[in-house]
Scaffold this motif. Structure first.
Motif, PDB file in Angstrom:
ATOM      1  N   LYS B  55       0.831  -1.346  -0.113  1.00  0.00           N
ATOM      2  CA  LYS B  55       0.123   0.251   0.336  1.00  0.00           C
ATOM      3  C   LYS B  55       0.794   1.494  -0.021  1.00  0.00           C
ATOM      4  CE  LYS B  55      -3.738   0.572   3.432  1.00  0.00           C
ATOM      5  NZ  LYS B  55      -4.796   0.242   3.899  1.00  0.00           N
ATOM      6  N   LYS B  59       1.382   4.372  -2.603  1.00  0.00           N
ATOM      7  CA  LYS B  59       0.345   5.943  -2.516  1.00  0.00           C
ATOM      8  C   LYS B  59       1.559   6.852  -2.679  1.00  0.00           C
ATOM      9  CE  LYS B  59      -3.558   4.959   0.138  1.00  0.00           C
ATOM     10  NZ  LYS B  59      -4.208   5.039   0.354  1.00  0.00           N
ATOM     11  N   GLU B  80      -4.301  -6.466  -1.047  1.00  0.00           N
ATOM     12  CA  GLU B  80      -4.915  -4.970  -0.128  1.00  0.00           C
ATOM     13  C   GLU B  80      -4.290  -3.744  -0.665  1.00  0.00           C
ATOM     14  OE1 GLU B  80      -1.793  -3.938   2.932  1.00  0.00           O
ATOM     15  OE2 GLU B  80      -0.476  -5.170   1.153  1.00  0.00           O
ATOM     16  N   ALA B  84      -6.575  -0.764  -1.745  1.00  0.00           N
ATOM     17  CA  ALA B  84      -5.931   0.520  -2.282  1.00  0.00           C
ATOM     18  C   ALA B  84      -6.528   1.060  -2.638  1.00  0.00           C
ATOM     19  CB  ALA B  84      -4.607   0.371  -1.175  1.00  0.00           C
ATOM     20  N   ASP B  88      -8.746   5.221  -3.333  1.00  0.00           N
ATOM     21  CA  ASP B  88      -8.347   6.103  -3.304  1.00  0.00           C
ATOM     22  C   ASP B  88      -8.496   7.107  -4.586  1.00  0.00           C
ATOM     23  OD1 ASP B  88      -6.058   7.711  -4.142  1.00  0.00           O
ATOM     24  OD2 ASP B  88      -4.331   6.726  -2.886  1.00  0.00           O
TER      25      ASP B  88
END
Lengths: 126, 221
Positions: B55, B59, B80, B84, B88
């Motif tokens: 993750k 990001k 995961e 995520a 977002d």
């Protein structure tokens, strides 16, 4: 008289003609093409759906030069045939892309619109 | 109508890719690896495909590229990361969430937040074309489309081609999506108006014509 009579129009199946174009590195023979079309359709749709499809590759409309041809199928199964044509990767050992150019209701309009038949006889009305 | 293929992974042969894309009827393409320079005859969308392991990496990568490129895509596969990416709002496309898995990779929570955050879910034709177990991958795609329909999430269909011979024309890509449970109009939209909308809103954001959901018309004093 060993053939059954032609059905009245209301009882006939509705047909569509799919005109396709083969993009490839080297020229494709008709026999190999038909084999891979049938193989791809059978493996993707299965025997049961394939029987619903009533698929037929029309032999004398395949042009070796322009690599265009016509497939006949039932009117509600055109999307199924389209996808199975897209799933063909190779014919023999040659990489190909089969692109559908158009769908028509009659062979006559398929010839007129997509297959460049410029013979005047094709346009005669009688 | 303009057709777009937003996921082509061909590294070399940029000339041939453009030639074939034109021949197949596309008006815009996004090449993820080694994108070719700007052309007049076809629209080339600058894009980035993020392949992250967790993750935090994802990001960071998004932070780096969001204001520079018009299209941010995340390579799915890990649950995961799938989740995520869906949560977002800076991500545009989640690429093939079912890749290399034994399930579809998405659940109702993911798809609901994807729909809230305007993240599009990708249907990758290459996953079907080159899969070892085609029936299984088709059923995963079918499940993803069902969930997207339920929660009104965006769907885009791409070829995901790794060579020129894996590219397909837009109508063929749409017909696969149609067979997997999307009606024909939305299936055609998934290769035309949905990608076009994503690109246009992102362009407006980059050139300062849009803040969030608000479009700026005229000059700002």
């Amino acid at each position: 008289m060993d053939k059954p009579k032609l059905l009245p129009p209301t009882l006939r199946t509705n047909e569509r003609y799919i005109i396709f174009n083969v993009l490839s590195e080297s020229p494709i023979a008709y026999k190999d093409l038909v084999k891979s079309i049938w193989f791809s359709c059978l493996s993707f749709l299965g025997e049961l759906k394939m029987s619903e499809c009533e698929l037929w590759v029309i032999r004398n409309l395949y042009n070796q030069k322009t690599q265009r041809g016509v497939i006949r199928c039932r009117h509600d199964m055109t999307e199924h045939v389209r996808t199975s044509l897209a799933l063909i990767k190779q014919v023999g050992n040659i990489n190909v892309i089969i692109k559908v150019i158009g769908v028509t209701g009659t062979i006559k309009s398929a010839k007129r619109k997509y297959l460049d038949f410029t013979d005047l006889k094709d346009f005669e009305v009688d | 109508m303009k057709y777009y293929d937003l996921h082509i992974e061909i590294e070399n042969d940029a000339e041939k890719v453009i030639e074939y894309a034109k021949m197949l009827g596309f008006s815009g393409i996004a090449v993820t690896a080694n994108p070719p320079a700007h052309r007049d005859e076809i629209e080339i969308v600058p894009c980035i495909l993020i392949k992250a392991e967790n993750k935090e990496d994802m990001k960071n990568e998004i932070e780096k590229y969001r204001n520079k490129t018009e299209l941010v895509m995340v390579y799915g596969g890990n649950y995961e990361i799938n989740r995520a990416a869906c949560e977002d709002g800076r991500v545009d496309v989640l690429c093939s969430p079912e890749r290399g898995r034994k399930d579809s990779g998405l659940d109702h929570i993911c798809v609901r937040s994807a729909s809230e955050n305007n993240v599009a879910i990708e249907i990758n034709f290459n996953e079907v074309l080159n899969s070892k177990n085609r029936s299984q991958s088709l059923s995963f795609l079918r499940r993803n489309i069902y969930l997207c329909n339920k929660y009104n999430a965006k769907i885009i269909t791409t070829s995901g081609a790794k060579s020129i011979w894996e590219m397909r024309s837009p109508r063929e890509l749409a017909s696969l999506t149609n067979l997997l449970g999307l009606d024909i109009k939305s299936a055609i939209d998934s290769v035309s108006s949905v990608p076009e909308g994503i690109i246009n809103t992102n362009r407006e954001k980059i050139y300062g014509k849009r803040i969030g959901n608000t479009k700026i018309v005229g000059d700002v004093v």
